[in-house]
Design an enzyme around this catalytic site. Structure first.
Site, mmCIF file in Angstrom:
data_model
loop_
_atom_site.group_PDB
_atom_site.id
_atom_site.type_symbol
_atom_site.label_atom_id
_atom_site.label_comp_id
_atom_site.label_asym_id
_atom_site.label_seq_id
_atom_site.Cartn_x
_atom_site.Cartn_y
_atom_site.Cartn_z
ATOM 1 C CB CYS A 198 -8.312 6.660 -5.470
ATOM 2 S SG CYS A 198 -9.504 5.352 -5.817
ATOM 3 C CG HIS B 130 11.418 -2.389 -14.538
ATOM 4 N ND1 HIS B 130 11.762 -3.706 -14.411
ATOM 5 C CD2 HIS B 130 10.207 -2.269 -13.967
ATOM 6 C CE1 HIS B 130 10.800 -4.342 -13.782
ATOM 7 N NE2 HIS B 130 9.845 -3.496 -13.511
#
Ligand code: PEP
Ligand code: MG
Length: 570
Positions: free
Chosen positions: A501, A187
């Site tokens: 993708c 994070h």
């Protein structure tokens, strides 16, 4: 020079500020009045939740909704009755002080997450440890590290950055971040990228070699860190920093420009997203659509499946934000490297070859697939949504998914619920089988999007996570390249849209080949959009044909890559 993992690109030059967490000493105390101790715990818990909420709001207003979500995740953990209930039980039954109860319960969960192995679970373990120490500090009246008032030009140095620490950073003062622990997807790395602060993580032994106030240079792309560099190094990096900033400004010029080659071939440069909040950045960097919405992220970091209503809201938000632009929603792709504990998937001997993605969904139609497809269909009334089915290997899988969509359309019709009547249902081409029968798929599917991560993995039979065989993993392998060329040509012959993708779509060495093969849509992480648009505008597809022919004539991945490297270097 120290070597770590580049976690946020850019050159950071400044002075080290070593951030150390205050030493927490947790002592065990026998308590005589559990009721009183519970009140103490609840008081600290409430304050920690309020503090977390403040951080989330601060992040939401300063950085973005997506980044704030990290702190919202902490709030969910702190408000989870299972977690707090266990802590309270421990206080009452074992008659221990709250600090010890928190220590034992949170560590148990953190260890459990950490033992699951994958990076996402490691991150949840880190989150659990972060809230643990914050609750304990609150109980003990210790202040958490405050990084909000560092002097200008600080290079923040820490053993590890907790998300709560990173949340307080003011980017105008912090020129870089170096940590001994952490990974690219932790994070704190995500936050560093969002704040556009250069960062290097996982620099082993760094704290032993650096002191407060030392001059530091870091390269957040390459992962290099220098302590008290000589004048020559300092001059080189100062130049690189200016160049990096210049390039960033230069790329901003491509916002609002069409993605069109010199000879007038228009392609679409779209974005891969995982959460509705990601759309903010897609619009900021002018993505021309969403080429891949990885819906499994809506199912992660929670203890139960999102309801049809929650999914509907998420899909609608994206569709509305993107307006006319296409939004390709991939139906649930779990299993393999994407584990969701509450889904009750058994451990597969070969998870990548097992019970996953469309195989799992078709087996769990009533409780998993139909609610998701219904949510997507309902949201399709609000924008230009398309449905993409992952991991197909045979046409029956596609037909079954499509039949379900038709069945649900009928259901919605009977209830008078609107949806996009001509919604496209396409496939993700990412298995060797789907590639070989791409012509068969092209007769029925509305579009293709190549998942080159999967296509490479399944073509060369390599798990990317396995270091011993990783050398075989290359999208430049002639087998994979032939596959890509074949898939594109089958789609073009049938007149359907073909996109990509997987990571190869934004690889600068691959882009010229994809243009030459005739790819229509390139979908990638938002940060790569402008760079790729710039590249596209520099080529002429007609001129690239000879380059592609030459590239396809080589026998090995190394030869192709070397040739493309030379070609791109001009
Ligand atoms: C792919 O396989 O290329 C792909 C985009 O899927 P994933 O979400 O597994 O990376
Ligand atoms: Mg995949």
């Amino acid at each position: 020079m120290y070597k770590g993992t580049g976690a946020s690109p850019g050159i950071g030059i400044g002075r080290a500020v070593i951030v150390e967490e205050e030493q927490l000493v947790i002592e065990r105390r026998e308590i005589s009045d559990p009721e009183e101790e519970l009140l103490r715990f609840k008081g600290a818990l409430e304050k920690t939740i309020a503090e977390t909420e403040r951080m989330a709001q601060d992040l939401a207003s300063r950085v973005g909704e997506k980044e704030a979500e990290i702190m919202q995740g902490h709030m969910l953990l702190l408000s989870d009755p299972m977690l707090t209930g266990e802590i309270e039980n421990s206080v009452c039954n074992e008659r221990v002080n709250s600090e010890i109860a928190i220590e034992n319960v949170c560590n148990m969960y953190a260890d459990m997450f950490a033992s699951m192995g994958d990076e996402l679970m490691q991150q949840r373990a880190a989150d659990m440890r972060d809230i643990k120490t914050r609750m304990q500090k609150m109980l003990l009246g210790l202040r958490s590290v405050d990084v909000s008032s560092l002097p200008k030009g600080s290079i923040l140095v820490a053993r590890d950055l907790t998300p709560s620490m990173t949340a307080g950073i003011r980017p105008e003062n912090v020129a870089g971040i170096v940590t001994e622990l952490g990974g690219k997807t932790s994070h704190s790395a995500i936050l560093a990228r969002a704040l556009e602060i250069p960062a290097v993580v996982a620099v082993t032994g760094f704290l032993a070699g650096v002191q407060d106030g030392d001059a530091i240079i870091l390269d957040g792309g390459a992962g290099d860190v220098y302590v008290n560099p000589d004048a020559e190094t300092a001059a080189i990096y100062s130049g690189r920093r200016s160049q990096f900033m210049e390039e960033r400004r230069e790329l901003e010029k491509y916002i609002g420009r069409p993605s069109v080659t010199k000879d007038g071939v228009r392609v679409e440069i779209a974005a891969n997203i995982g959460k509705p909040e990601d759309v903010d950045k897609v619009l900021q960097y002018d993505g021309e659509g969403i080429g891949l919405f990885r819906t499994e992220f809506l199912f992660m970091d929670r203890s139960a499946m999102p309801t049809e209503e929650e999914q509907f809201e998420a899909y609608r938000k994206v569709a509305e934000a993107m307006g006319e632009k296409p939004v390709i929603i991939r139906t649930l792709d779990i299993g393999g490297d994407k584990e969701i504990p509450y889904m009750g998937l058994e451990k597969d001997e070969n998870p990548f070859l097992g019970y996953r993605a469309i195989r799992f969904c078709l087996d769990r139609k009533e409780d998993v697939y139909k609610p998701q497809l219904r949510a997507i269909l309902r949201a399709s009334a609000y924008g230009n949504i398309r449905i993409m089915v992952p991991l197909v290997t045979c046409i029956e899988e596609y037909r079954q998914a499509r039949a379900l969509v038709e069945e649900l359309k009928g259901e919605l019709d009977s209830k008078g619920i609107p949806y996009k009547r001509d919604i496209q249902v396409g496939i993700m081409v990412e298995t060797a089988a789907a590639s070989l029968i791409a012509d068969i798929f092209a007769r029925e599917a509305d579009f293709f999007s190549m998942g080159t991560n999967g296509l490479t993995r399944y073509s060369v039979s390599v798990d990317r996570g396995n270091k011993k065989v990783f050398y075989l993993y290359s999208t430049f392998n002639p087998a994979v390249l032939r596959s890509i060329r074949h898939i594109i040509s089958c789609a073009r012959e049938a007149g359907i849209m073909v996109g990509m993708c997987g990571e190869a779509a934004s690889d600068p060495l691959m882009v010229p080949l994809l243009l030459a093969f005739g790819l229509n849509e390139f979908s990638m992480s938002t940060s790569a959009i402008l760079r790729t648009r710039k590249l596209v505008t520099e080529y002429s597809t007609a001129e690239l044909q000879a380059v592609a022919d030459k590239a396809m004539s080589f026998s090995t991945a190394a030869e192709v890559e070397q040739y493309m490297r030379e070609f791109c270097a001009g």
